[in-house]
Design an enzyme around this catalytic site. Structure first.
Site, PDB file in Angstrom:
ATOM      1  N   ARG A   9     152.110 -67.227   9.960  1.00 18.98           N
ATOM      2  CA  ARG A   9     151.195 -66.167  10.422  1.00 18.98           C
ATOM      3  C   ARG A   9     151.301 -64.910   9.565  1.00 18.98           C
ATOM      4  N   VAL A  12     151.862 -64.118   3.226  1.00 25.04           N
ATOM      5  CA  VAL A  12     152.122 -65.152   2.206  1.00 25.04           C
ATOM      6  C   VAL A  12     152.159 -66.542   2.838  1.00 25.04           C
ATOM      7  N   GLU A  34     157.132 -68.979  19.533  1.00 26.53           N
ATOM      8  CA  GLU A  34     157.536 -70.364  19.839  1.00 26.53           C
ATOM      9  C   GLU A  34     158.924 -70.690  19.293  1.00 26.53           C
ATOM     10  N   GLY A 102     162.253 -64.793  -2.185  1.00 26.35           N
ATOM     11  CA  GLY A 102     163.110 -63.610  -2.232  1.00 26.35           C
ATOM     12  C   GLY A 102     162.263 -62.396  -2.499  1.00 26.35           C
ATOM     13  N   SER A 103     162.730 -61.528  -3.425  1.00 22.22           N
ATOM     14  CA  SER A 103     161.977 -60.301  -3.737  1.00 22.22           C
ATOM     15  C   SER A 103     162.512 -59.686  -5.018  1.00 22.22           C
ATOM     16  N   SER A 104     161.656 -58.920  -5.695  1.00 21.56           N
ATOM     17  CA  SER A 104     162.080 -58.250  -6.935  1.00 21.56           C
ATOM     18  C   SER A 104     163.161 -57.187  -6.690  1.00 21.56           C
ATOM     19  N   CYS A 105     163.365 -56.804  -5.423  1.00 22.43           N
ATOM     20  CA  CYS A 105     164.389 -55.779  -5.144  1.00 22.43           C
ATOM     21  C   CYS A 105     165.811 -56.334  -5.255  1.00 22.43           C
ATOM     22  N   TYR A 132     168.209 -55.306   2.655  1.00 25.20           N
ATOM     23  CA  TYR A 132     167.222 -56.390   2.482  1.00 25.20           C
ATOM     24  C   TYR A 132     167.534 -57.164   1.206  1.00 25.20           C
ATOM     25  N   LYS A 136     168.436 -61.123   0.548  1.00 20.15           N
ATOM     26  CA  LYS A 136     167.648 -61.977  -0.349  1.00 20.15           C
ATOM     27  C   LYS A 136     168.528 -62.629  -1.423  1.00 20.15           C
ATOM     28  N   THR A 160     157.131 -60.258  -7.053  1.00 15.70           N
ATOM     29  CA  THR A 160     156.972 -58.819  -7.210  1.00 15.70           C
ATOM     30  C   THR A 160     156.287 -58.272  -5.948  1.00 15.70           C
ATOM     31  N   ASN A 161     155.850 -57.005  -5.952  1.00 20.31           N
ATOM     32  CA  ASN A 161     155.132 -56.437  -4.787  1.00 20.31           C
ATOM     33  C   ASN A 161     153.811 -57.187  -4.590  1.00 20.31           C
ATOM     34  N   HIS A 175     153.689 -51.664   3.047  1.00 17.68           N
ATOM     35  CA  HIS A 175     153.868 -51.384   1.617  1.00 17.68           C
ATOM     36  C   HIS A 175     152.768 -50.432   1.138  1.00 17.68           C
ATOM     37  N   ARG A 183     144.670 -45.274   4.326  1.00 11.91           N
ATOM     38  CA  ARG A 183     144.630 -43.805   4.296  1.00 11.91           C
ATOM     39  C   ARG A 183     143.370 -43.296   3.602  1.00 11.91           C
TER      40      ARG A 183
HETATM   41  N1  LIG Z   1     154.749 -58.477   1.018  1.00 11.17           N
HETATM   42  C1  LIG Z   1     155.388 -58.205  -0.125  1.00 11.17           C
HETATM   43  O1  LIG Z   1     155.018 -57.272  -0.876  1.00 11.17           O
HETATM   44  C2  LIG Z   1     156.559 -59.036  -0.543  1.00 11.17           C
HETATM   45  C3  LIG Z   1     157.050 -60.073   0.235  1.00 11.17           C
HETATM   46  N2  LIG Z   1     158.135 -60.799  -0.205  1.00 11.17           N
HETATM   47  C4  LIG Z   1     158.678 -61.908   0.581  1.00 11.17           C
HETATM   48  O2  LIG Z   1     157.641 -62.856   0.829  1.00 11.17           O
HETATM   49  C5  LIG Z   1     157.852 -63.482   2.112  1.00 11.17           C
HETATM   50  C6  LIG Z   1     156.600 -63.347   2.949  1.00 11.17           C
HETATM   51  O3  LIG Z   1     156.299 -61.974   3.127  1.00 11.17           O
HETATM   52  P1  LIG Z   1     154.963 -61.498   3.854  1.00 11.17           P
HETATM   53  O4  LIG Z   1     154.092 -62.670   4.121  1.00 11.17           O
HETATM   54  O5  LIG Z   1     154.439 -60.359   3.099  1.00 11.17           O
HETATM   55  O6  LIG Z   1     155.543 -60.944   5.234  1.00 11.17           O
HETATM   56  P2  LIG Z   1     154.848 -60.914   6.653  1.00 11.17           P
HETATM   57  O7  LIG Z   1     155.552 -59.842   7.437  1.00 11.17           O
HETATM   58  O8  LIG Z   1     153.375 -60.831   6.500  1.00 11.17           O
HETATM   59  O9  LIG Z   1     155.197 -62.341   7.258  1.00 11.17           O
HETATM   60  C7  LIG Z   1     156.478 -62.689   7.666  1.00 11.17           C
HETATM   61  C8  LIG Z   1     156.359 -63.687   8.785  1.00 11.17           C
HETATM   62  O10 LIG Z   1     157.678 -64.032   9.232  1.00 11.17           O
HETATM   63  C9  LIG Z   1     157.678 -64.083  10.646  1.00 11.17           C
HETATM   64  N3  LIG Z   1     159.000 -63.802  11.189  1.00 11.17           N
HETATM   65  C10 LIG Z   1     159.749 -62.688  10.985  1.00 11.17           C
HETATM   66  N4  LIG Z   1     160.899 -62.800  11.673  1.00 11.17           N
HETATM   67  C11 LIG Z   1     160.869 -63.987  12.331  1.00 11.17           C
HETATM   68  C12 LIG Z   1     161.755 -64.660  13.202  1.00 11.17           C
HETATM   69  N5  LIG Z   1     162.927 -64.109  13.560  1.00 11.17           N
HETATM   70  N6  LIG Z   1     161.393 -65.860  13.689  1.00 11.17           N
HETATM   71  C13 LIG Z   1     160.206 -66.415  13.354  1.00 11.17           C
HETATM   72  N7  LIG Z   1     159.318 -65.842  12.520  1.00 11.17           N
HETATM   73  C14 LIG Z   1     159.651 -64.636  12.028  1.00 11.17           C
HETATM   74  C15 LIG Z   1     156.694 -62.997  11.042  1.00 11.17           C
HETATM   75  O11 LIG Z   1     156.269 -63.179  12.358  1.00 11.17           O
HETATM   76  P3  LIG Z   1     156.013 -61.889  13.302  1.00 11.17           P
HETATM   77  O12 LIG Z   1     155.047 -61.037  12.539  1.00 11.17           O
HETATM   78  O13 LIG Z   1     155.486 -62.475  14.556  1.00 11.17           O
HETATM   79  O14 LIG Z   1     157.358 -61.241  13.430  1.00 11.17           O
HETATM   80  C16 LIG Z   1     155.607 -63.171  10.009  1.00 11.17           C
HETATM   81  O15 LIG Z   1     154.660 -64.116  10.418  1.00 11.17           O
HETATM   82  C17 LIG Z   1     159.097 -62.815   2.697  1.00 11.17           C
HETATM   83  O16 LIG Z   1     160.232 -63.593   2.395  1.00 11.17           O
HETATM   84  C18 LIG Z   1     159.173 -61.503   1.957  1.00 11.17           C
HETATM   85  O17 LIG Z   1     160.499 -61.013   1.929  1.00 11.17           O
HETATM   86  C19 LIG Z   1     158.730 -60.525  -1.399  1.00 11.17           C
HETATM   87  C20 LIG Z   1     158.282 -59.520  -2.202  1.00 11.17           C
HETATM   88  C21 LIG Z   1     157.157 -58.698  -1.832  1.00 11.17           C
HETATM   89  C1  LIG Z   2     158.210 -55.272  -2.067  1.00 17.90           C
HETATM   90  C2  LIG Z   2     159.261 -54.221  -1.950  1.00 17.90           C
HETATM   91  O1  LIG Z   2     158.844 -53.163  -1.083  1.00 17.90           O
HETATM   92  C3  LIG Z   2     159.781 -52.112  -0.863  1.00 17.90           C
HETATM   93  O2  LIG Z   2     159.989 -51.384  -2.016  1.00 17.90           O
HETATM   94  P1  LIG Z   2     158.952 -50.539  -2.797  1.00 17.90           P
HETATM   95  O3  LIG Z   2     158.528 -51.279  -3.998  1.00 17.90           O
HETATM   96  O4  LIG Z   2     159.521 -49.205  -3.033  1.00 17.90           O
HETATM   97  O5  LIG Z   2     157.699 -50.558  -1.824  1.00 17.90           O
HETATM   98  P2  LIG Z   2     156.583 -49.647  -1.216  1.00 17.90           P
HETATM   99  O6  LIG Z   2     155.347 -50.424  -1.371  1.00 17.90           O
HETATM  100  O7  LIG Z   2     156.897 -49.221   0.182  1.00 17.90           O
HETATM  101  O8  LIG Z   2     156.541 -48.286  -2.081  1.00 17.90           O
HETATM  102  C4  LIG Z   2     156.233 -48.274  -3.453  1.00 17.90           C
HETATM  103  C5  LIG Z   2     156.120 -46.863  -3.954  1.00 17.90           C
HETATM  104  O9  LIG Z   2     154.916 -46.298  -3.410  1.00 17.90           O
HETATM  105  C6  LIG Z   2     155.194 -45.003  -2.886  1.00 17.90           C
HETATM  106  N1  LIG Z   2     154.203 -44.687  -1.849  1.00 17.90           N
HETATM  107  C7  LIG Z   2     153.248 -43.712  -1.956  1.00 17.90           C
HETATM  108  N2  LIG Z   2     152.541 -43.614  -0.829  1.00 17.90           N
HETATM  109  C8  LIG Z   2     153.032 -44.601  -0.002  1.00 17.90           C
HETATM  110  C9  LIG Z   2     152.669 -44.991   1.293  1.00 17.90           C
HETATM  111  O10 LIG Z   2     151.791 -44.450   1.945  1.00 17.90           O
HETATM  112  N3  LIG Z   2     153.382 -46.044   1.824  1.00 17.90           N
HETATM  113  C10 LIG Z   2     154.384 -46.677   1.135  1.00 17.90           C
HETATM  114  N4  LIG Z   2     155.015 -47.726   1.699  1.00 17.90           N
HETATM  115  N5  LIG Z   2     154.745 -46.287  -0.105  1.00 17.90           N
HETATM  116  C11 LIG Z   2     154.073 -45.268  -0.659  1.00 17.90           C
HETATM  117  C12 LIG Z   2     156.621 -45.121  -2.403  1.00 17.90           C
HETATM  118  O11 LIG Z   2     157.206 -43.841  -2.219  1.00 17.90           O
HETATM  119  C13 LIG Z   2     157.239 -45.926  -3.543  1.00 17.90           C
HETATM  120  O12 LIG Z   2     157.541 -45.072  -4.604  1.00 17.90           O
HETATM  121  C14 LIG Z   2     161.163 -52.593  -0.558  1.00 17.90           C
HETATM  122  O13 LIG Z   2     161.713 -51.740   0.402  1.00 17.90           O
HETATM  123  C15 LIG Z   2     161.247 -54.043  -0.388  1.00 17.90           C
HETATM  124  O14 LIG Z   2     160.674 -54.420   0.831  1.00 17.90           O
HETATM  125  C16 LIG Z   2     160.551 -54.775  -1.470  1.00 17.90           C
HETATM  126  O15 LIG Z   2     161.020 -55.775  -1.940  1.00 17.90           O
END
Ligand SMILES: NC(=O)C1=CN([C@@H]2O[C@H](COP(=O)(O)OP(=O)(O)OC[C@H]3O[C@@H](n4cnc5c(N)ncnc54)[C@H](OP(=O)(O)O)[C@@H]3O)[C@@H](O)[C@H]2O)C=CC1
Ligand SMILES: C[C@H]1O[C@H](OP(=O)(O)OP(=O)(O)OC[C@H]2O[C@@H](n3cnc4c(=O)[nH]c(N)nc43)[C@H](O)[C@@H]2O)[C@@H](O)[C@@H](O)C1=O
Length: 318
Positions: A9, A12, A34, A102-105, A132, A136, A160-161, A175, A183
């Site tokens: 849900r 990704v 569930e 995982g993640s780029s962090c 976090y 990862k 990446t992001n 993010h 906004r």
């Molecule tokens: N989005 C991004 O920019 C990035 C994402 N990633 C990684 O990619 C993957 C997917 O991210 P993304 O799709 O964006 O994240 P989302 O928050 O959109 O999706 C995460 C999903 O995991 C489910 N989930 C969280 N905790 C639990 C739990 N305890 N039990 C069952 N389900 C759970 C959530 O359900 P619910 O909402 O109901 O809690 C949600 O459906 C993650 O591993 C993330 O760390 C990596 C880099 C960047």
């Molecule tokens: C994917 C990655 O995401 C997180 O890291 P991050 O890259 O720093 O992600 P971010 O998208 O929140 O911010 C990117 C940049 O953008 C600036 N920024 C401006 N204005 C807004 C704003 O309105 N919201 C947010 N969130 N950021 C803002 C903000 O200050 C920063 O400089 C990790 O914690 C971790 O979860 C991870 O792996």
């Protein structure tokens, strides 16, 4: 072939599940309500009952810089528990292939750019998301350890992001890209003269569309074992996924303003954290295997804004 997509849900997991279904794969899913993946007994009985052939682990506690900085205990606890339970119980039920995200962090905050896979564990992490990132990194090391001891074929991709349809548009916890779409859209609706972005606007980020991420995930999942192993090492097995190009947050804000039609001023709130100053992936490992991103940032922002507008009533209630 039955594939369990954990987190279907989410942004990704949803994109991956849709692509698998389109390809005729039987996708096994459970919502968070569930099946709470932090509950080991529940995860064990799920795997014993369903016995999937393969697993994509896309469930995680996810959020932007503010959420990571505000809820560090939840970010480390929930992500470690999800990884331990899903990876171990997948192994215990006989799952041979698994892909986790995982993640780029995971990379040190001051690392050489673009970030190569072998930069892992070479320096100090970014404090706003260290908990976090530690979780990862643990996920990568779990997969490698299970492969070495039990002969499994568990793989890791480091996105990446990401952004796109299905993203989280929460004003504080999301993010940057979805936060800015919301906004700027609201500022245009309310005829505001100014939109404030967090931090200095100078940090640089690389943005990958979720459909590209889903495509890359299935590309890596489906690689023949000998190809994956030939391009990785047993204790350096993760693969970066990105576009190979980055933009400053100021540039991103200008792109989002243009896409939403907002014409006012953009200012910075420097009391908010910048986080890492640059995060750009070295994507040559994946490129050498034959995959590259397809959706450019301009097109991706426009398409995501269109999705936001089409779903705005539901998103505002969430
Ligand atoms: N989005 C991004 O920019 C990035 C994402 N990633 C990684 O990619 C993957 C997917 O991210 P993304 O799709 O964006 O994240 P989302 O928050 O959109 O999706 C995460 C999903 O995991 C489910 N989930 C969280 N905790 C639990 C739990 N305890 N039990 C069952 N389900 C759970 C959530 O359900 P619910 O909402 O109901 O809690 C949600 O459906 C993650 O591993 C993330 O760390 C990596 C880099 C960047
Ligand atoms: C994917 C990655 O995401 C997180 O890291 P991050 O890259 O720093 O992600 P971010 O998208 O929140 O911010 C990117 C940049 O953008 C600036 N920024 C401006 N204005 C807004 C704003 O309105 N919201 C947010 N969130 N950021 C803002 C903000 O200050 C920063 O400089 C990790 O914690 C971790 O979860 C991870 O792996």
């Amino acid at each position: 072939m039955r594939i369990y997509v954990a987190g279907h849900r989410g942004m990704v997991g949803g994109a991956i599940a849709r692509k698998l279904t389109d390809r005729g794969v039987d996708v096994v899913t459970r919502t968070h309500a569930e099946l709470d993946l932090t509950d080991q007994a529940a995860v064990r009985s799920f795997f014993e009952k369903e016995k999937p052939d393969a697993v994509v682990l896309s469930a995680a506690k996810v959020g932007g810089i503010h959420a990571n900085n505000t809820y560090p205990a939840q970010f480390i606890y929930e992500n470690l528990m999800i990884e331990c339970n899903v990876i171990h119980e997948a192994y215990a039920s006989g799952v041979q292939r698994l892909l986790q995200l995982g993640s780029s962090c995971i990379y040190p905050r001051a690392v050489l750019q673009p970030m190569r896979e072998d930069a892992l564990l070479t320096g100090i992490l970014e404090p706003t998301n260290e908990p976090y990132a530690i979780a990862k990194i643990a996920g990568i090391k779990m997969c490698e350890s299970y492969n070495r001891q039990y002969g499994t074929d568990y793989r890791s991709v480091m996105p990446t992001n990401l952004y796109g349809p299905g993203d989280n548009f929460h004003p504080e916890n999301s993010h940057v890209l979805p936060a800015l779409i919301r906004r700027f859209h609201e500022a245009k609706e309310q005829s505001l003269r100014e939109v404030v972005i967090w931090g200095s606007g100078k940090p640089r980020r690389e943005f990958l569309h979720v459909d590209d991420m889903a495509d890359a995930s299935l590309f890596v999942l489906n690689l023949p074992k000998q190809v994956y192993e030939a391009n990785t090492q047993p204790m350096l097995s993760h693969i970066n996924v990105g576009t190979g190009t980055d933009v400053s947050i100021k540039e991103l804000a200008e792109m989002v303003a243009a896409a939403t039609g907002y014409l006012g001023r953009i200012t910075q709130d420097t009391s908010k954290p910048d986080g890492t100053m640059q995060k750009l992936m070295d994507v040559s490992r994946l490129a050498d295997m034959g995959w590259k991103a397809d959706i450019d940032l301009q097109t991706g922002i426009e398409q995501t804004y269109a999705w936001y507008l089409a779903n705005i009533d539901r998103l505002r209630q969430a």
